[in-house]
Scaffold this active site. Sequence first.
Site, short mmCIF file in Angstrom:
data_model
loop_
_atom_site.label_atom_id
_atom_site.label_comp_id
_atom_site.label_asym_id
_atom_site.label_seq_id
_atom_site.Cartn_x
_atom_site.Cartn_y
_atom_site.Cartn_z
N LYS A 125 0.74 -1.22 -0.05
CA LYS A 125 -0.03 0.00 -0.15
C LYS A 125 0.84 1.10 -0.16
CE LYS A 125 -3.37 2.29 3.17
NZ LYS A 125 -4.22 2.09 3.95
C1 R5P Z 1 -2.55 4.64 8.33
O1 R5P Z 1 -1.66 4.30 8.86
C2 R5P Z 1 -3.85 3.87 8.24
O2 R5P Z 1 -3.18 2.57 8.23
C3 R5P Z 1 -4.88 3.92 7.13
O3 R5P Z 1 -5.19 2.62 7.11
C4 R5P Z 1 -4.25 4.47 5.78
O4 R5P Z 1 -3.67 5.76 6.03
C5 R5P Z 1 -5.08 4.49 4.68
O5 R5P Z 1 -6.42 5.33 5.05
P1 R5P Z 1 -6.39 6.79 4.43
O6 R5P Z 1 -7.06 6.37 3.00
O7 R5P Z 1 -7.31 7.58 5.29
O8 R5P Z 1 -5.16 7.48 3.92
#
Ligand code: R5P
Length: 297
Positions: A206
């Site tokens: 990710k």
């Molecule tokens: C961040 O460390 C968290 O794990 C979130 O899952 C991640 O940032 C994704 O969320 P967003 O789309 O809000 O950035």
Amino acid sequence: MADLDNASKDQDTKDYHLDLPQRTEGFFLKGCGNLDWGMKNRLASVFNPQSGKTVMLAFDHGYFQGPTTGLERVDVSILPLEPHCDTLMVTRGILRSLMPAGTQKSVALRVSGGPSILKELSNEQIAVDIEEAVRCNASALAVQVFVGGEFETQSVINMTKLVDQGQRYNIPVMAVTAVGKELARTPRYFRLATRMCAELGANFIKTYYTEEGFETITACCPVPIVIAGGKKLPEPEALKMCELALKQGAAGVDMGRNIFQSPNPVAMIRAVRSIVHDGETAEKALQMYKDLGGRVS
Ligand code: R5P
């Protein structure tokens, strides 16, 4: 040091073969053809085998931020979104306390943690045993990796230990490339971070979308990449980001705030889904969002 000198040279001199997709025999996901049956089966519960893509719903933010905006009451804000995602990215605490055990959605379990937003975030450790992940029926283990961060090595080793444990039980590891305030979100940085994670064993990664050069990040990462949504954007921008990321090689999204902080989260996740799985344009997805009662914020 010759190698380090080379690594710092302008990446434009490199050739990512953007017109030559990476071949993967024997499975629908890039770089996953040589994995064992259980690993592939779990990946096929995260990524839809028909589209090859995923809509992961990220609501694990509380593990270091507490009740952030939109997640004050996960039962109220997230449960209505559950039918529209492929995978729940969640902590074991929220999974056990609020998620219906009858869900048919796969689970990407947050397994790293430790510091809060009040401290140095890169100082994470592994916070869930592999047997506990099995008990939670996790289809993936999510671990933060802080390349360039103060505790870079510790976070990388957290990931490699999880990869070893995941291999034992055929549970894939999703490395989450975390960016501290001090690090520039450039393609060069994300090429480094995603490639390091893949080389050290992460099964998918990710990372963040970059307006320039995102296709070079996906091209030189041998395993699937999903994008985080990042901070809340106006809906047209968030949907455009999804469209461009998918066109430039992303295998889906792992999105949180741009969904659950939207004025109409159900309409937003359905619009995102139409881009990811049906290949809709951002414009059509925005129309869908509006037709479903969504307001542009
Ligand atoms: C961040 O460390 C968290 O794990 C979130 O899952 C991640 O940032 C994704 O969320 P967003 O789309 O809000 O950035």
